[in-house]
Write an enzyme that holds these catalytic residues in place. Structure first.
Site, short mmCIF file in Angstrom:
data_model
loop_
_atom_site.label_atom_id
_atom_site.label_comp_id
_atom_site.label_asym_id
_atom_site.label_seq_id
_atom_site.Cartn_x
_atom_site.Cartn_y
_atom_site.Cartn_z
N PRO A 1 0.84 -1.20 0.00
CA PRO A 1 0.00 0.00 0.00
C PRO A 1 0.87 1.25 0.00
CG PRO A 1 -0.67 -1.52 1.74
CD PRO A 1 0.62 -2.04 1.17
N TYR A 2 0.28 2.36 -0.38
CA TYR A 2 0.99 3.64 -0.53
C TYR A 2 1.88 3.96 0.66
CZ TYR A 2 1.59 8.63 -1.53
OH TYR A 2 2.11 9.86 -1.79
N TYR A 3 1.31 4.06 1.86
CA TYR A 3 2.11 4.45 3.02
C TYR A 3 3.01 3.32 3.52
CZ TYR A 3 -0.14 8.97 3.29
OH TYR A 3 -0.58 10.24 3.00
N ARG B 1 4.85 1.67 1.50
CA ARG B 1 6.08 1.96 0.74
C ARG B 1 6.86 3.06 1.45
NH1 ARG B 1 2.65 1.88 -4.09
NH2 ARG B 1 2.87 4.14 -4.18
#
Length: 147
Positions: A102-104, A106
């Site tokens: 997921p985005y966060y 990363r």
């Protein structure tokens, strides 16, 4: 030139343009074709590639996502990295992790990697802190008092 030598030559040209360590260029007065190619085609760049359409959904960030955001911003304010380094480090994760996290996730992954690579923490210190947070989280879920 054989494919391996060509790849290594291109990778070396790309490395000259990293956000942190690079040689000053006499641009725009002189920029070779090889340098231009390296600037426009970063071998490991997985961000910004065409993808399937994703429906827009309103989403409220979870607590861990906001804590990750704030932590990463603080790392920038303290001079550990800048936003270009963070984005570059995300791309350096490679396609499997980049598209698999997921985005966060990363963000926090590259934050941990950067802190270790720059010598701010050791892998053992990171592991100990992760264990501490897991214990604290487990205690809170079990109804214990937060420490």
């Amino acid at each position: 030139m054989n494919p391996r030598a060509e790849f290594e030559a291109q990778a070396n040209r790309v490395a000259e343009f990293t956000p942190v360590h690079h040689a000053e260029m006499d641009s725009p007065y002189y920029l070779s074709n090889a340098a231009f190619d390296a600037l426009r085609h970063v071998l490991h760049d997985v961000g910004g590639q065409p993808a399937l359409p994703v429906p827009y959904e309103e989403k409220v960030e979870e607590d861990w996502e906001m804590r990750t955001y704030v932590t990463c911003e603080c790392l920038g304010w303290r001079g550990v990295w800048n936003s270009e380094e963070r984005r570059r480090a995300e791309n350096d994760l490679g396609a499997t992790l980049y598209f698999g996290l997921p985005y966060y996730a990363r963000w926090i992954t590259v934050a941990a990697k950067t802190l270790i690579n720059k010598g701010f923490i050791t892998p053992d210190e990171l592991s100990a802190k992760i264990d501490e947070v897991r214990r604290r989280s487990s205690d809170q879920r079990a109804g214990g008092s937060p420490s």
